[in-house]
Design a protein around this motif. Structure first.
Motif, mmCIF file in Angstrom:
data_model
loop_
_atom_site.group_PDB
_atom_site.id
_atom_site.type_symbol
_atom_site.label_atom_id
_atom_site.label_comp_id
_atom_site.label_asym_id
_atom_site.label_seq_id
_atom_site.Cartn_x
_atom_site.Cartn_y
_atom_site.Cartn_z
ATOM 1 N N LEU A 111 0.857 -1.188 0.000
ATOM 2 C CA LEU A 111 0.000 0.000 0.000
ATOM 3 C C LEU A 111 0.888 1.232 0.000
ATOM 4 O O LEU A 111 1.909 1.273 0.685
ATOM 5 C CB LEU A 111 -0.907 -0.001 1.234
ATOM 6 N N ALA A 112 0.509 2.219 -0.789
ATOM 7 C CA ALA A 112 1.224 3.499 -0.813
ATOM 8 C C ALA A 112 0.222 4.610 -1.054
ATOM 9 O O ALA A 112 -0.746 4.446 -1.809
ATOM 10 C CB ALA A 112 2.297 3.517 -1.900
ATOM 11 N N CYS A 113 0.431 5.741 -0.393
ATOM 12 C CA CYS A 113 -0.443 6.899 -0.509
ATOM 13 C C CYS A 113 0.293 8.011 -1.233
ATOM 14 O O CYS A 113 1.456 8.295 -0.951
ATOM 15 C CB CYS A 113 -0.900 7.372 0.865
ATOM 16 N N SER A 114 -0.396 8.643 -2.167
ATOM 17 C CA SER A 114 0.224 9.665 -3.007
ATOM 18 C C SER A 114 0.328 10.981 -2.244
ATOM 19 O O SER A 114 -0.640 11.416 -1.618
ATOM 20 C CB SER A 114 -0.602 9.862 -4.274
ATOM 21 N N PRO A 115 1.497 11.639 -2.298
ATOM 22 C CA PRO A 115 1.608 12.960 -1.659
ATOM 23 C C PRO A 115 1.045 14.091 -2.509
ATOM 24 O O PRO A 115 0.868 15.193 -2.020
ATOM 25 C CB PRO A 115 3.121 13.112 -1.460
ATOM 26 N N SER A 116 0.771 13.818 -3.804
ATOM 27 C CA SER A 116 0.307 14.878 -4.692
ATOM 28 C C SER A 116 -1.186 14.828 -4.959
ATOM 29 O O SER A 116 -1.696 15.696 -5.670
ATOM 30 C CB SER A 116 1.056 14.787 -6.029
ATOM 31 N N SER A 117 -1.889 13.834 -4.439
ATOM 32 C CA SER A 117 -3.322 13.736 -4.651
ATOM 33 C C SER A 117 -3.919 12.857 -3.567
ATOM 34 O O SER A 117 -3.228 12.009 -3.006
ATOM 35 C CB SER A 117 -3.633 13.143 -6.037
ATOM 36 N N PRO A 118 -5.206 13.028 -3.258
ATOM 37 C CA PRO A 118 -5.849 12.178 -2.241
ATOM 38 C C PRO A 118 -6.201 10.804 -2.789
ATOM 39 O O PRO A 118 -7.363 10.415 -2.869
ATOM 40 C CB PRO A 118 -7.099 12.985 -1.857
ATOM 41 N N THR A 119 -5.188 10.052 -3.210
ATOM 42 C CA THR A 119 -5.362 8.713 -3.744
ATOM 43 C C THR A 119 -4.375 7.778 -3.073
ATOM 44 O O THR A 119 -3.389 8.214 -2.493
ATOM 45 C CB THR A 119 -5.158 8.676 -5.267
ATOM 46 N N ALA A 120 -4.663 6.494 -3.198
ATOM 47 C CA ALA A 120 -3.788 5.453 -2.666
ATOM 48 C C ALA A 120 -3.724 4.326 -3.668
ATOM 49 O O ALA A 120 -4.693 4.076 -4.407
ATOM 50 C CB ALA A 120 -4.287 4.934 -1.314
ATOM 51 N N ALA A 121 -2.572 3.647 -3.721
ATOM 52 C CA ALA A 121 -2.352 2.530 -4.631
ATOM 53 C C ALA A 121 -2.125 1.267 -3.812
ATOM 54 O O ALA A 121 -1.382 1.278 -2.842
ATOM 55 C CB ALA A 121 -1.157 2.790 -5.539
ATOM 56 N N VAL A 122 -2.788 0.182 -4.236
ATOM 57 C CA VAL A 122 -2.696 -1.104 -3.533
ATOM 58 C C VAL A 122 -2.241 -2.152 -4.535
ATOM 59 O O VAL A 122 -2.848 -2.303 -5.608
ATOM 60 C CB VAL A 122 -4.057 -1.510 -2.917
ATOM 61 N N GLY A 123 -1.164 -2.871 -4.203
ATOM 62 C CA GLY A 123 -0.674 -3.967 -5.027
ATOM 63 C C GLY A 123 -1.192 -5.296 -4.528
ATOM 64 O O GLY A 123 -1.362 -5.507 -3.331
ATOM 65 N N THR A 124 -1.473 -6.231 -5.449
ATOM 66 C CA THR A 124 -2.073 -7.511 -5.096
ATOM 67 C C THR A 124 -1.201 -8.660 -5.585
ATOM 68 O O THR A 124 -0.251 -8.476 -6.345
ATOM 69 C CB THR A 124 -3.482 -7.636 -5.710
ATOM 70 N N VAL A 125 -1.574 -9.860 -5.149
ATOM 71 C CA VAL A 125 -0.851 -11.069 -5.548
ATOM 72 C C VAL A 125 -1.114 -11.392 -7.008
ATOM 73 O O VAL A 125 -0.267 -11.997 -7.681
ATOM 74 C CB VAL A 125 -1.288 -12.241 -4.629
ATOM 75 N N ASP A 126 -2.270 -10.984 -7.541
ATOM 76 C CA ASP A 126 -2.619 -11.285 -8.932
ATOM 77 C C ASP A 126 -1.903 -10.400 -9.932
ATOM 78 O O ASP A 126 -2.062 -10.595 -11.145
ATOM 79 C CB ASP A 126 -4.135 -11.127 -9.137
ATOM 80 N N GLY A 127 -1.130 -9.409 -9.501
ATOM 81 C CA GLY A 127 -0.453 -8.513 -10.416
ATOM 82 C C GLY A 127 -1.223 -7.244 -10.713
ATOM 83 O O GLY A 127 -0.818 -6.476 -11.586
ATOM 84 N N TYR A 128 -2.317 -6.998 -9.989
ATOM 85 C CA TYR A 128 -3.112 -5.790 -10.195
ATOM 86 C C TYR A 128 -2.604 -4.675 -9.284
ATOM 87 O O TYR A 128 -2.026 -4.932 -8.229
ATOM 88 C CB TYR A 128 -4.584 -6.049 -9.876
ATOM 89 N N VAL A 129 -2.864 -3.443 -9.713
ATOM 90 C CA VAL A 129 -2.665 -2.266 -8.870
ATOM 91 C C VAL A 129 -3.987 -1.516 -8.853
ATOM 92 O O VAL A 129 -4.462 -1.059 -9.906
ATOM 93 C CB VAL A 129 -1.528 -1.361 -9.388
ATOM 94 N N TYR A 130 -4.612 -1.427 -7.668
ATOM 95 C CA TYR A 130 -5.895 -0.752 -7.511
ATOM 96 C C TYR A 130 -5.640 0.662 -6.983
ATOM 97 O O TYR A 130 -4.871 0.855 -6.039
ATOM 98 C CB TYR A 130 -6.792 -1.512 -6.531
ATOM 99 N N PHE A 131 -6.303 1.635 -7.592
ATOM 100 C CA PHE A 131 -6.180 3.029 -7.187
ATOM 101 C C PHE A 131 -7.475 3.438 -6.481
ATOM 102 O O PHE A 131 -8.575 3.264 -7.035
ATOM 103 C CB PHE A 131 -5.930 3.927 -8.400
ATOM 104 N N LEU A 132 -7.334 3.967 -5.273
ATOM 105 C CA LEU A 132 -8.477 4.320 -4.437
ATOM 106 C C LEU A 132 -8.577 5.829 -4.309
ATOM 107 O O LEU A 132 -7.567 6.524 -4.133
ATOM 108 C CB LEU A 132 -8.339 3.702 -3.046
ATOM 109 N N ASN A 133 -9.801 6.324 -4.362
ATOM 110 C CA ASN A 133 -10.094 7.737 -4.139
ATOM 111 C C ASN A 133 -10.447 7.906 -2.670
ATOM 112 O O ASN A 133 -11.487 7.439 -2.203
ATOM 113 C CB ASN A 133 -11.251 8.177 -5.041
ATOM 114 N N ILE A 134 -9.575 8.584 -1.918
ATOM 115 C CA ILE A 134 -9.786 8.781 -0.478
ATOM 116 C C ILE A 134 -10.022 10.257 -0.188
ATOM 117 O O ILE A 134 -9.665 10.752 0.880
ATOM 118 C CB ILE A 134 -8.607 8.233 0.336
#
Length: 1276
Positions: free
Chosen positions: A45-68
């Motif tokens: 999990l990583a949170c962006s310092p330039s926008s209110p978003t977060a990125a989540v990496g998974t075992v399947d190779g996906y990266v999900y972007f969340l609007n927080i």
């Protein structure tokens, strides 16, 4: 775990679990504000310092972007399927420009971190597998983002560092300029460099300045810094440690860099967070936030302003927020000042991206509202189809690969076809040559290998294949050897070393499982120690008996006869206590006596005071546990043998049951009990053939041998079958297939029908009819015999089944009792182990107190020695100060004498000249003042002290030099004799020298006084520490004595007497004592009698109060009845009468009036029916007219449809003509384009050949010039 920070306020933190749950936690009240489930296993999990978003990496190779943006309702806005390899690391750079995603395959994807750009994927770069850390440096003054990647080299025992840069203007560049067709970033854009270190690193970060790398060593407890060279290089460069310090943290750790780049933060398995200075690498902050038992710290995050630090544990599932204390706020002020411009820069980007996210959130909400109704009607099949389609999505890297392959195939397809055609023609020619070779003579015939076009390549491929096979075989052998070694270790530890193997025993019908106690054989040392302790205890018991006898003899001689009876009673009590040395269960603390354990040698829990008694008690308790386990195991073995006997009996009976079931042709299955793997654990050590899933490899020679054996066996079997077949056929023809008719064959016996039964009944003769009657009689007798035999078999079957059921049920009951015995044995063992643990704890606590006391004694001796030294130093300093003070007073007196005798020495001159000379006598030159001691020591730590002799001489020489200016003849007053001036100058010089000496003595006196004061302060500090140690030692001794007196006693209590619904008892019994039970019982009896008296008086008062309440209740009842009667009278008075009721009461002929009204209503109904019929007839007429009109319209529509069909045929014909003409034009255009492309390709090939020739010529010229410039070193 990541932390979110806003430019002005502190936002909550976001956490991620391995199951894919992203939670937002408020740090003010520690409550979870929101959650979102990704329904997949997450890794980073990583949170962006330039926008209110977060990125989540998974075992399947996906990266999900969340609007927080809305913390209470986060939303997934985008997902990127990068590759099939699991995502390992997700990180943003400091300015939030790029998102770097590292996978286990070693690919690092570079993604645009801005939501407004839809998270564009720029490309990827390849590194080594198992990436450990990705570090970035993104400074506002720089135009590039520096990236450092760390991954191990396990084969070499080293770590490799990969450094590359990403330009900030990358999002504005055309994609073809920064990546190739397969999505790989170009090397001329990233400027990649490779470095290696000679030892393994668990973490590495890149410094902000100086091109420094800081690494945390994994095998040694050191933190090293490396300096990257300024010059460019190719290949791999080995870095040497520039600076090396001990980490003082055990276990592999991770290193982080603060936002201003001046602090190094390290975490490790020990659970300690350390903050170090980047230049000196010394620790100035150290905090233990987690325990090493929970495997320490997993991750940490510091805020941009450096005021808060978030730390989460590895296994303890805790999140800790650290803040600076009052003194630490000054340390964090520097990072706070540094973060201001960065926060101002990021705030603009955050605002713009927040607006974009808010608008996109509104649009998605509207779309969701529109599609909610349609989603309700979707069935489960459609959802399953969508899930399958989602599962088959192609990764981004694979899409790029397929696109590149398609493009290459499209470009090189003509060349490929030509090569295939040439290979095919060449293969045909070789095939023809081989056919011709087969037809020629043997002398002229060639070998097949000579037709191979490239024999060397074939041999090379063969050798490579052999090498690969040998390597794989060697790896498999080593793997098997390692597994075999591990198997032997486990087997030796858990099986061979056990005197009693662990096994279970299950019931036949009840789900009860009884386990035995696995036991190891006791060593010789343990047995010797046990025998020694038992012998010692027996000796003590005998000594106690002898002492009692001696005391009794002495008592009988000294005590009077009147106390003889009392003595006898005491003697009987003492003998009884000696004979029954075993304690009762409630004082013994366990139920070990129920299992036949000998507790006579145990010491009472109230007498365990010395260390030796406690150790002996532990040895005896372990022996009791061993005996309890051994006794239970003997019972278990007896039950195990009984089950083996029962299974053998059931097996014997099942043979007969199977015969009966087969004779009766029943569909029942025979129940055959068997031992399971838990009951026979030795099966796990033997591998059966059916457990091996792979086919066994058989050598060719073994196959040939097996084939010969099988062929001979088949021949013998066929021969024997032929012989047995003749015998069987003869037996069937002569005796019906059996030599003897058994009783079991009755059920299968069949009486053959006479052959005449195939004819009709009317055609039978008299003899045939008699034969038919005899046939029916035989069939009837056979059926009767068959029924009798069937019933006997059924009765036998039921009897056998009942006997099996009864025997197995008896065994289950026995095993059930054994199970209860096992539970009780385990309870007793736990009780004994609890006693052992309490004794061990007391031993450890005693040892700790003893070691603490020894430490305090040593410390006290050290401080006393220090006190004597300080006292001697004070005495010596006082003596030196007194002597020096006398010298100082003498110099001051001499100085005053010189001052007073001035006018006497110059009394022979005039008065006004004396006054002028006295003024000049008081005048002193201006000398440059030396720096103070504090300044000098602060600037030059190893320089000369101001009080040193060398410095004093320099100051005196400078003073005398300045006095030369004052002694100049030009300064002499007018009219003064030169000899007087010279005498004056010498006197003044003597005065100045004396004053200088007085000043030096005063400074030295002050320094000595200061030294004496410091020594006295140190002496006071040492004296206070000695007093403190004395108090601590006395307190520790008191605590030790109290601990030895206050013992922990384990007491058995009857179940049910200590059970409470809410456990709210006090657990601190510091002032509790043990008293006799009779005192409590007497007190309870007194309390009980007094309570009964109180209850009796309360019952009397209760009866009185009950009568009073009954009278009051009757009074209230009568009042309520009176109110009810009054209300009824009022209701009757106010009753409402309608006109109908009044008419019914007043009208005498009420029924006639009702009949007249009914007649009037019937007439009105008949009128209404007539009008309705008329309306129906009118509607029918109108329908007929409308039907005729619709028929006319149908005819007109038919004619129009015929005309429309003819028009459509004409239109389709014209459309076909247009399509034919257009396709021909398109084909000609494509052919023309292909011809132009071929010409262009041929032209480019010619140009490339010319350029290649020119390059070769230039290279030869360069080589010739190079050889010309360097001298040739020819060996002599």
């Amino acid at each position: 775990m990541q932390r979110l920070w806003h430019s002005r306020t502190m936002c909550p933190c976001s956490t991620l679990t391995s199951s894919g749950e992203v939670s937002t936690v408020s740090l003010e009240d520690c409550n979870c504000t929101s959650r979102i489930f990704l329904k997949t296993q997450a890794t980073a999990l990583a949170c962006s310092p330039s926008s209110p978003t977060a990125a989540v990496g998974t075992v399947d190779g996906y990266v999900y972007f969340l609007n927080i943006l809305d913390v209470e309702s986060p939303q997934m806005i985008h997902q990127a399927f990068l590759s099939q390899s699991p995502v390992k690391i997700v990180t943003y750079d400091q300015r939030g420009i790029f998102l770097l995603v590292g996978t286990e395959e070693g690919n690092i994807f570079v993604i645009d971190a801005r939501p407004s750009k839809s998270f564009q994927i720029f490309g990827f770069t390849e590194t080594g597998k198992d990436i450990l850390q990705i570090s970035t440096v993104s400074v506002m003054e720089s135009d590039v983002v520096e990236v450092l990647v760390l991954y191990p080299l396990p084969d070499m025992g080293r770590s490799r560092l990969e450094y590359f840069t990403l330009p900030v203007m990358l999002p504005e560049v055309v994609p073809e300029n920064f990546s190739d067709e397969r999505g790989r970033l170009k090397d001329d854009l990233t400027h990649k460099y490779l470095y290696e270190v000679e030892h393994t690193l668990s973490s590495a970060v890149l410094g902000f300045t100086g091109s420094k790398i800081f690494g945390f060593c994994s095998q040694v407890p050191y933190i090293c810094s490396y300096v990257m060279p300024v010059k460019e290089h190719t290949g791999v460069l080995v870095l040497k440690p520039h600076q090396k310090v001990q980490s003082k943290q055990y276990g592999s750790g991770t290193i982080y860099l603060s936002s201003h780049g001046l602090w190094l933060m390290t975490i490790a398995k020990c659970g300690i967070l350390c903050i170090r200075d980047m230049f000196s690498m010394e620790t100035f902050v150290r905090c233990r936030s987690h325990s090493h038992q929970g495997r320490g710290i997993q991750n940490m995050k510091m805020s941009l302003d450096g005021q808060h630090i978030l730390v989460n544990g590895k296994d303890d599932n805790t999140l800790v927020c650290l803040k600076w204390k009052r003194l630490g706020a000054n340390i964090a002020s520097e990072i706070f000042e540094h973060s201001r411009p960065l926060v101002l820069h990021l705030s603009q980007t955050v605002e713009s991206e927040s607006v974009y996210l808010a608008l996109s959130r509104e649009s998605t909400n509207e779309q969701q509202e529109e599609t909610t109704e349609s989603q309700k009607h979707l069935n489960s099949d459609s959802s399953e189809e969508e899930a399958v389609i989602d599962h088959k999505m192609i990764p981004w890297i694979q899409q790029k690969m397929e696109e590149a392959i398609k493009k290459e195939v499209r470009i090189f397809s003509p060349r490929r076809k030509e090569i295939k055609r040439g290979i095919k023609e060449l293969a045909q020619v070789i095939a023809m040559m081989m056919e011709e070779n087969e037809k020629v003579d043997i002398i002229a015939k060639l070998d097949e290998q000579e037709f191979c076009l490239d024999a060397d390549e074939l041999e090379r491929l063969h050798d490579e294949c052999e090498e690969e096979v040998a390597k794989i075989r060697k790896d498999v052998e080593m793997h098997n050897l390692a597994q075999s070694y591990l198997t032997e270790l486990i087997k030796e530890e858990c099986w061979n070393s056990m005197a009693v193997k662990g096994r279970a025993l299950k019931c036949f019908h009840i789900p009860y499982v009884v386990d035995n106690f696995p036991m190891k054989e006791r060593t010789e040392e343990e047995l010797q120690e046990l025998s020694k302790v038992m012998q010692q205890k027996k000796t003590e018991i005998e000594c106690l008996k002898l002492r009692k006898e001696i005391v009794e003899v002495q008592a009988t001689t000294t005590i009077a006869k009147k106390h003889h009876e009392e003595e006898e009673e005491e003697e009987e009590d003492e003998e009884r206590t000696i004979k029954t040395t075993s304690l009762p269960n409630y004082l013994l603390g366990s139920l070990s006596t129920d299992f036949g354990a000998d507790t006579s040698l145990l010491t009472s829990q109230l007498d365990l005071h010395s260390r030796e008694e406690k150790i002996n008690q532990i040895i005896l308790l372990k022996d009791i546990i061993y005996n309890i386990k051994r006794n239970f195991n003997s019972e278990f073995d007896a039950a195990y043998k009984q089950k083996e006997i029962e299974i053998a009996r059931v097996k014997e009976k099942n043979v007969r049951i199977a015969e009966i079931i087969s004779d009766l042709e029943l569909e029942e299955t025979v129940w055959q009990p068997v031992f399971e793997d838990s009951e026979k654990p030795e099966r796990a050590l033997v591998v059966e053939d059916d457990e091996i899933s792979f086919k066994k490899y058989i050598a060719p020679w073994q196959r040939a041998k097996i084939k010969e054996v099988v062929s001979t066996y088949e021949m013998e079997r066929l021969q024997q079958a032929r012989i047995s077949d003749e015998r069987q056929r003869g037996l069937m023809d002569m005796m019906g297939g059996v030599l003897e008719v058994k009783k079991e064959d009755i059920l299968r016996m069949v009486i053959p029908q006479p052959p005449f039964m195939a004819k009709a009944d009317a055609l039978w003769s008299e003899d045939e009819r008699k034969q038919f009657k005899e046939y029916e009689k035989k069939v009837k007798e056979l059926n009767e015999e068959r029924d009798k035999y069937r019933k006997s078999l059924e009765a036998e079957l039921k009897k056998l089944q009942n006997s099996i059921q009864e025997s197995t049920q008896n065994f289950d009951d026995h095993l059930k009792r054994l199970f209860e015995r096992r539970v009780k044995a385990e309870m007793v063992i736990n009780q004994e182990e609890l006693k052992i643990n309490n004794i061990i704890f007391s031993l450890l606590l005693d040892e700790e107190l003893s070691s603490r006391e020894q430490f305090l004694n040593n410390y006290l001796l050290k401080k006393q020695e220090e006190k004597t030294k300080t006292a001697e130093a004070i005495q010596k300093a006082r003596e030196d100060l007194d002597v020096f003070k006398e010298h100082h007073d003498m110099l001051v007196a001499e100085d005053k004498i010189l001052d007073r005798s001035f006018k006497k020495e110059f009394s022979d001159i005039l008065g006004h000249q004396v006054d002028v000379l006295y003024k000049l006598f008081k005048r002193r030159p201006r000398v440059h003042k030396q720096k103070t001691q504090a300044d000098v020591t602060s600037l030059v730590p190893y320089g000369e002290r101001p009080g040193s002799a060398k410095l004093n001489k320099e100051n005196l020489a400078q003073l005398m030099k300045s006095m030369d200016e004052l002694d100049n003849i030009n300064n002499m007053p007018e009219g003064l004799d030169p000899s007087v001036w010279e005498h004056f100058c010498s006197t003044r010089r003597a005065k100045v020298e004396n004053e200088y000496k007085v000043k030096q003595k005063a400074a030295c006196l002050l320094e000595m006084t200061t030294f004496l004061r410091k020594r006295m302060e140190e002496d006071d500090v040492v004296h206070h520490e000695i007093e403190k140690v004395f108090h601590e030692l006395i307190r520790l001794q008191d605590e030790k004595v109290r601990f030895q007196v206050n013992l922990t006693v384990q007491i058995l209590l009857k179940q049910g007497q200590v059970e409470l619904e809410n456990f709210q008892l006090m657990l601190e019994y510091s002032d509790a004592i043990l008293i006799n039970k009779n005192i409590i019982e007497d007190l309870n009896s007194v309390i009980r009698t007094q309570g009964q008296k109180k209850v009796a008086s309360m019952m009397e008062s209760k009866e009185v109060h009950k009568g009073i309440y009954q009278i009051e209740w009757e009074h209230k009842k009568m009042e309520m009845e009176m109110e009810d009667l009054n209300q009824r009278a009022w209701d009757i008075e106010m009753l409402f009468f309608s006109r109908d009721r009044q008419k019914y009461l007043n009208e005498p002929n009420y029924e006639n009036v009702i009949a007249i009204q009914i007649g009037i209503m019937e007439q009105t109904i008949s009128v209404i029916d007539k009008t309705h019929k008329k309306n129906v007839e009118n509607c029918k007429k109108l329908l007929k007219k409308l039907g005729k009109y619709s028929n006319q319209k149908d005819v007109a529509n038919y004619t129009l449809s015929c005309n429309l069909r003819e028009e459509l045929v004409a239109v389709s014909e014209r459309q076909d003509i247009c399509n034919e003409i257009g396709s021909k034009l398109t084909c000609e255009k494509i052919a023309r384009e292909r011809y132009d492309n071929q010409l262009k390709q041929q032209k480019l090939l010619n140009i490339s050949k010319q350029q290649a020739e020119q390059i070769s010529i230039l290279q030869a010229e360069v080589e010739r010039l190079r050889m010309k410039t360097f001298p040739a070193l020819i060996p002599m």
